[in-house]
Design a protein around this motif. Structure first.
Motif, PDB file in Angstrom:
ATOM      1  N   VAL A  20      22.985  42.209  -8.967  1.00  0.00           N
ATOM      2  CA  VAL A  20      22.051  41.190  -9.452  1.00  0.00           C
ATOM      3  C   VAL A  20      22.721  40.319 -10.516  1.00  0.00           C
ATOM      4  O   VAL A  20      22.633  39.086 -10.483  1.00  0.00           O
ATOM      5  N   ILE A  21      23.432  40.980 -11.460  1.00  0.00           N
ATOM      6  CA  ILE A  21      24.112  40.215 -12.513  1.00  0.00           C
ATOM      7  C   ILE A  21      25.115  39.257 -11.886  1.00  0.00           C
ATOM      8  O   ILE A  21      25.190  38.067 -12.231  1.00  0.00           O
TER       9      ILE A  21
ATOM     10  N   ALA B  72      12.573  39.691  -6.676  1.00  0.00           N
ATOM     11  CA  ALA B  72      12.185  38.412  -6.091  1.00  0.00           C
ATOM     12  C   ALA B  72      12.051  37.337  -7.161  1.00  0.00           C
ATOM     13  O   ALA B  72      12.550  36.214  -7.010  1.00  0.00           O
ATOM     14  N   VAL B  73      11.397  37.692  -8.285  1.00  0.00           N
ATOM     15  CA  VAL B  73      11.143  36.683  -9.300  1.00  0.00           C
ATOM     16  C   VAL B  73      12.454  36.282  -9.994  1.00  0.00           C
ATOM     17  O   VAL B  73      12.668  35.106 -10.297  1.00  0.00           O
ATOM     18  N   THR B  74      13.333  37.261 -10.241  1.00  0.00           N
ATOM     19  CA  THR B  74      14.627  36.926 -10.841  1.00  0.00           C
ATOM     20  C   THR B  74      15.382  35.947  -9.955  1.00  0.00           C
ATOM     21  O   THR B  74      15.933  34.943 -10.432  1.00  0.00           O
ATOM     22  N   PHE B  75      15.401  36.236  -8.644  1.00  0.00           N
ATOM     23  CA  PHE B  75      16.128  35.349  -7.733  1.00  0.00           C
ATOM     24  C   PHE B  75      15.468  33.975  -7.665  1.00  0.00           C
ATOM     25  O   PHE B  75      16.158  32.954  -7.612  1.00  0.00           O
TER      26      PHE B  75
ATOM     27  N   PRO C 115      24.942  38.753 -23.362  1.00  0.00           N
ATOM     28  CA  PRO C 115      24.557  39.201 -22.024  1.00  0.00           C
ATOM     29  C   PRO C 115      23.383  40.160 -22.013  1.00  0.00           C
ATOM     30  O   PRO C 115      22.883  40.501 -20.950  1.00  0.00           O
ATOM     31  N   ALA C 116      22.917  40.611 -23.189  1.00  0.00           N
ATOM     32  CA  ALA C 116      21.923  41.690 -23.204  1.00  0.00           C
ATOM     33  C   ALA C 116      20.679  41.402 -22.356  1.00  0.00           C
ATOM     34  O   ALA C 116      20.275  42.259 -21.569  1.00  0.00           O
ATOM     35  N   PRO C 117      20.054  40.190 -22.468  1.00  0.00           N
ATOM     36  CA  PRO C 117      18.825  39.989 -21.678  1.00  0.00           C
ATOM     37  C   PRO C 117      19.048  40.146 -20.182  1.00  0.00           C
ATOM     38  O   PRO C 117      18.303  40.856 -19.511  1.00  0.00           O
ATOM     39  N   LEU C 118      20.130  39.512 -19.674  1.00  0.00           N
ATOM     40  CA  LEU C 118      20.380  39.578 -18.231  1.00  0.00           C
ATOM     41  C   LEU C 118      20.687  41.008 -17.809  1.00  0.00           C
ATOM     42  O   LEU C 118      20.208  41.485 -16.767  1.00  0.00           O
ATOM     43  N   VAL C 119      21.469  41.731 -18.621  1.00  0.00           N
ATOM     44  CA  VAL C 119      21.830  43.099 -18.255  1.00  0.00           C
ATOM     45  C   VAL C 119      20.595  43.987 -18.247  1.00  0.00           C
ATOM     46  O   VAL C 119      20.392  44.785 -17.319  1.00  0.00           O
ATOM     47  N   HIS C 120      19.725  43.809 -19.259  1.00  0.00           N
ATOM     48  CA  HIS C 120      18.489  44.589 -19.277  1.00  0.00           C
ATOM     49  C   HIS C 120      17.643  44.293 -18.047  1.00  0.00           C
ATOM     50  O   HIS C 120      17.117  45.196 -17.402  1.00  0.00           O
ATOM     51  N   LEU C 121      17.532  42.986 -17.748  1.00  0.00           N
ATOM     52  CA  LEU C 121      16.726  42.575 -16.597  1.00  0.00           C
ATOM     53  C   LEU C 121      17.271  43.190 -15.312  1.00  0.00           C
ATOM     54  O   LEU C 121      16.525  43.751 -14.497  1.00  0.00           O
ATOM     55  N   ALA C 122      18.614  43.116 -15.146  1.00  0.00           N
ATOM     56  CA  ALA C 122      19.221  43.633 -13.922  1.00  0.00           C
ATOM     57  C   ALA C 122      19.056  45.141 -13.841  1.00  0.00           C
ATOM     58  O   ALA C 122      18.794  45.689 -12.763  1.00  0.00           O
ATOM     59  N   THR C 123      19.190  45.830 -14.978  1.00  0.00           N
ATOM     60  CA  THR C 123      19.036  47.283 -14.961  1.00  0.00           C
ATOM     61  C   THR C 123      17.611  47.657 -14.564  1.00  0.00           C
ATOM     62  O   THR C 123      17.399  48.553 -13.737  1.00  0.00           O
ATOM     63  N   ALA C 124      16.640  46.937 -15.144  1.00  0.00           N
ATOM     64  CA  ALA C 124      15.247  47.220 -14.799  1.00  0.00           C
ATOM     65  C   ALA C 124      14.989  46.914 -13.326  1.00  0.00           C
ATOM     66  O   ALA C 124      14.274  47.653 -12.636  1.00  0.00           O
TER      67      ALA C 124
ATOM     68  N   TYR D  57      19.817  38.623  -0.989  1.00  0.00           N
ATOM     69  CA  TYR D  57      18.465  39.130  -1.230  1.00  0.00           C
ATOM     70  C   TYR D  57      17.996  39.970  -0.039  1.00  0.00           C
ATOM     71  O   TYR D  57      17.428  41.053  -0.207  1.00  0.00           O
ATOM     72  N   GLY D  58      18.268  39.478   1.168  1.00  0.00           N
ATOM     73  CA  GLY D  58      17.871  40.212   2.364  1.00  0.00           C
ATOM     74  C   GLY D  58      18.529  41.579   2.425  1.00  0.00           C
ATOM     75  O   GLY D  58      17.878  42.578   2.739  1.00  0.00           O
ATOM     76  N   PHE D  59      19.820  41.641   2.109  1.00  0.00           N
ATOM     77  CA  PHE D  59      20.508  42.936   2.138  1.00  0.00           C
ATOM     78  C   PHE D  59      19.899  43.895   1.123  1.00  0.00           C
ATOM     79  O   PHE D  59      19.723  45.087   1.409  1.00  0.00           O
ATOM     80  N   LEU D  60      19.582  43.380  -0.086  1.00  0.00           N
ATOM     81  CA  LEU D  60      18.985  44.240  -1.105  1.00  0.00           C
ATOM     82  C   LEU D  60      17.658  44.799  -0.609  1.00  0.00           C
ATOM     83  O   LEU D  60      17.377  45.982  -0.752  1.00  0.00           O
ATOM     84  N   ARG D  61      16.848  43.918   0.014  1.00  0.00           N
ATOM     85  CA  ARG D  61      15.554  44.375   0.521  1.00  0.00           C
ATOM     86  C   ARG D  61      15.737  45.387   1.654  1.00  0.00           C
ATOM     87  O   ARG D  61      15.011  46.368   1.729  1.00  0.00           O
TER      88      ARG D  61
END
Lengths: 495, 110
Positions: free
Chosen positions: A324-325, A75-78, A468-477, A251-255
């Motif tokens: 997410v990415i 939610a916060v990323t989006f 891309p490392a920060p975004l990839v880490h964030l998306a993986t988490a 976002y709705g589909f992910l949820r």
């Protein structure tokens, strides 16, 4: 926690009061969005550091009874993504020549659009989601209806009609779930649905929710309003609608697949893959055949959302991270591309984004051409842009999942993307202007929209491509957190 | 009462969907209003499975659930705003195209 929603709402009220003072009003709008963005960034830092979702119970009512605001990583990323793009959209609106942005109610509506989107991402209550989605729909409709383009009202009517049907579906799904499970809190619903997935009304509720989010995201069978609507609204708004507002459905589909209906997820995912594939091919072909720059980009959104849906449909942690990415990167780049199309349209002799008018206009603005080419390469997924990272993530997750037929279709979709973006670039910046344009009066000397906002967006995009490392880490988490609904549920109930 | 509510909800849904599918824009909007009312009635009926006595009026009796009533109130307010906006758009569109037939509103067909 409350600030990312409250600040834009407060800003909307403030700008409404300041209707008589245009300069002050703009400053307040900018300030509201800047502070909201800072609040979202702080929230993300907090969630990231603690590894726990941040929860706020409105009015102090405990979880299943009151309304919960829920900031988990997704939610916060989006929300952060949405507010970044919306802030730059506002920057574009401040520097553009459209008459709409001079209307006293433009800025309040823009801020309620922000409120609706941030709220819909951050809420943990299904009925609250309906309310925020309605706020979003109302603001978007009015902003399009007052567009400089005379087709605005008609497109707004079509969109509003179809959106009201989507809202009706969402409300009905709310009613069905409440009648069956006696709660509308998403965490509570997830627990109860996991405990008993047999009630006869449940499949109907799932189908209605799917239809709602498909209309919100303009997924293939429900896409018909989208090219009209996104092509005629004023550039600052259409860049928002086509990039971040369509992410509400994503976002709705992910949820739905990772929290609410985990047991029923395989069926939903199969459907999403098919709808996504259809969108990729149909959107790609539509964009290739389109004769209007903004319309082309609107069709392109159809295709790009298809990529995200395919990744959600595969459903592995790798694929969810890829989704997410892809969503973040697409938001940045699509907004920038639409703004560039708007910048060119504002410099054309007749204000229009159709290729016949735009042909050769770009010769006077080579910087815009360089940016457009960069954005186009990013949409198509060519390194060193961020689009490459997202395509790489989607394709590697597809290979890991062994989805060869789907991958072939996605590859075809990527080739189509390259064809239409390069063709648009060639027509606007490469080919010489036609004669009828030379005969037109020298109105082209007037200054057009500023390039600042798309430049900033593409700089962020390029930064995410080179580092891309920060975004990839964030998306993986995020994907990891999505894989464990208990994390969300326990956070809401304070266990 | 239960049967009556069920029949009313069903009839409203049927009429609403039939009207929405008509070609006349005004009829479709009427269909949309009816659809909103059908859903509101359905939401209201979702709260009475425990009883029909309003909550907190008396101390006795199985109370009806108050939450759906709050939901319906919110939904009614939103649908009123939606209706006003739709009609405003409709006035402009029908004045511009001099028709209320959906098939003749073709300004964006290209």
């Amino acid at each position: 926690m409350l600030w990312p929603v409250l600040l834009p709402l407060g800003g909307a009220a403030g700008t409404l009061l300041l209707m008589k003072h245009p300069r002050l009003q703009r400053a307040v709008a900018l300030l509201a969005l800047l502070t909201a963005l800072a609040a979202s960034a702080r929230l993300l830092a907090e969630v990231w550091r603690s590894g726990q979702p941040v929860v706020y119970q409105l009015g102090g009512w405990a979880a299943p009874f009151g309304i919960t605001l829920m900031g988990d990583l997704l939610a916060v990323t989006f929300a952060l993504m949405a507010q970044t793009v919306l802030l730059l959209g506002l920057v574009y609106a401040l520097g553009c020549r459209d008459k709409v942005t001079g209307y006293p109610t433009f800025y309040p509506l823009f801020l309620t659009l922000t409120t609706g989107l941030s709220g819909a991402f951050l809420t943990g209550d299904l009925f609250n989601l309906f309310v925020f989605a309605e706020l979003l729909v109302f603001s978007g409709t009015i902003l399009t209806a007052v567009s400089d383009d005379p087709g605005g009202v008609e497109a707004a009517l079509k969109y509003f009609f179809i959106s009201l049907l989507a809202s009706a579906c969402l409300l009905l799904a709310n009613g069905l779930l409440y009648a069956t499970y006696g709660t509308l809190n998403m965490a509570d619903l997830a627990v109860r649905i996991a405990a008993d997935g047999t009630p006869p009304l449940l499949p109907l509720a799932i189908a209605l929710l799917l239809a709602t989010f498909m209309i919100k995201s303009a997924v293939f069978p429900f896409h018909f309003w989208q090219p009209d609507f996104h092509a005629v609204s004023t550039t600052a708004v259409s860049a928002m609608l086509s990039s971040v507002v369509v992410k509400l459905g994503v976002y709705g589909f992910l949820r739905m697949t990772t929290l609410l209906f985990v047991a029923q997820a395989p069926t939903i995912r199969a459907l999403l893959v098919v709808a996504g594939m259809a969108g990729v091919i149909y959107g790609g072909l539509g964009a290739t055949g389109s004769q209007h720059a903004k319309r082309m980009l609107a069709y392109s959104t159809l295709a790009q959302v298809g990529f995200i849906l395919a990744a959600i449909g595969w459903g592995t942690p790798l694929a969810l991270a890829a989704a997410v990415i892809f969503a973040v990167n697409h938001s940045l780049v699509k907004a920038a591309m639409l703004m560039l199309a708007g910048v060119m349209a504002s410099r054309a002799p007749v204000k229009s984004a159709s290729f016949a008018v735009l042909q050769g206009v770009g010769k006077k603005l080579p910087a815009g051409g360089a940016l457009f080419l960069l954005g186009g390469l990013s949409l198509a997924g060519i390194p060193p842009t961020n689009g490459f990272i997202s395509k790489l993530a989607v394709f590697s997750s597809g290979i890991a999942a062994g989805q060869w037929a789907a991958l072939a279709l996605l590859g075809l979709g990527s080739v189509l993307t390259l064809i239409y973006t390069i063709r648009a670039f060639m027509r606007i910046w490469w080919q010489p202007a036609e004669d009828n344009q030379a005969a037109a009066p020298a109105k082209a000397a007037k200054p057009g929209d500023r390039l600042l906002a798309p430049t900033l967006l593409l700089l962020i995009a390029l930064g995410l491509g080179l580092w891309p490392a920060p975004l990839v880490h964030l998306a993986t988490a995020t994907a990891e957190a999505l894989g464990d609904p208990a994390l969300y549920i326990n956070a809401v109930f304070g266990r | 009462m239960e049967l009556l509510t069920a029949l009313a909800v069903g009839a409203l849904f049927g009429i609403a969907i039939f009207q929405i599918l008509r070609r006349n824009v005004i009829r479709s909007v009427i269909g949309l209003i009816l659809l909103g009312n059908a859903i509101n009635l359905f939401l209201l009926s979702a709260g009475v499975y425990n009883g029909t006595v309003a909550a907190y009026t008396t101390l006795a009796g199985p109370y009806s659930d108050a939450l759906p009533q709050a939901l319906v109130l919110t939904a009614i307010v939103i649908s009123m705003g939606a209706l006003a906006l739709t009609l405003a758009l409709l006035i402009i569109v029908s004045a511009r195209y001099k028709t209320s037939d959906l098939d003749d509103i073709t300004g964006l067909r290209y």
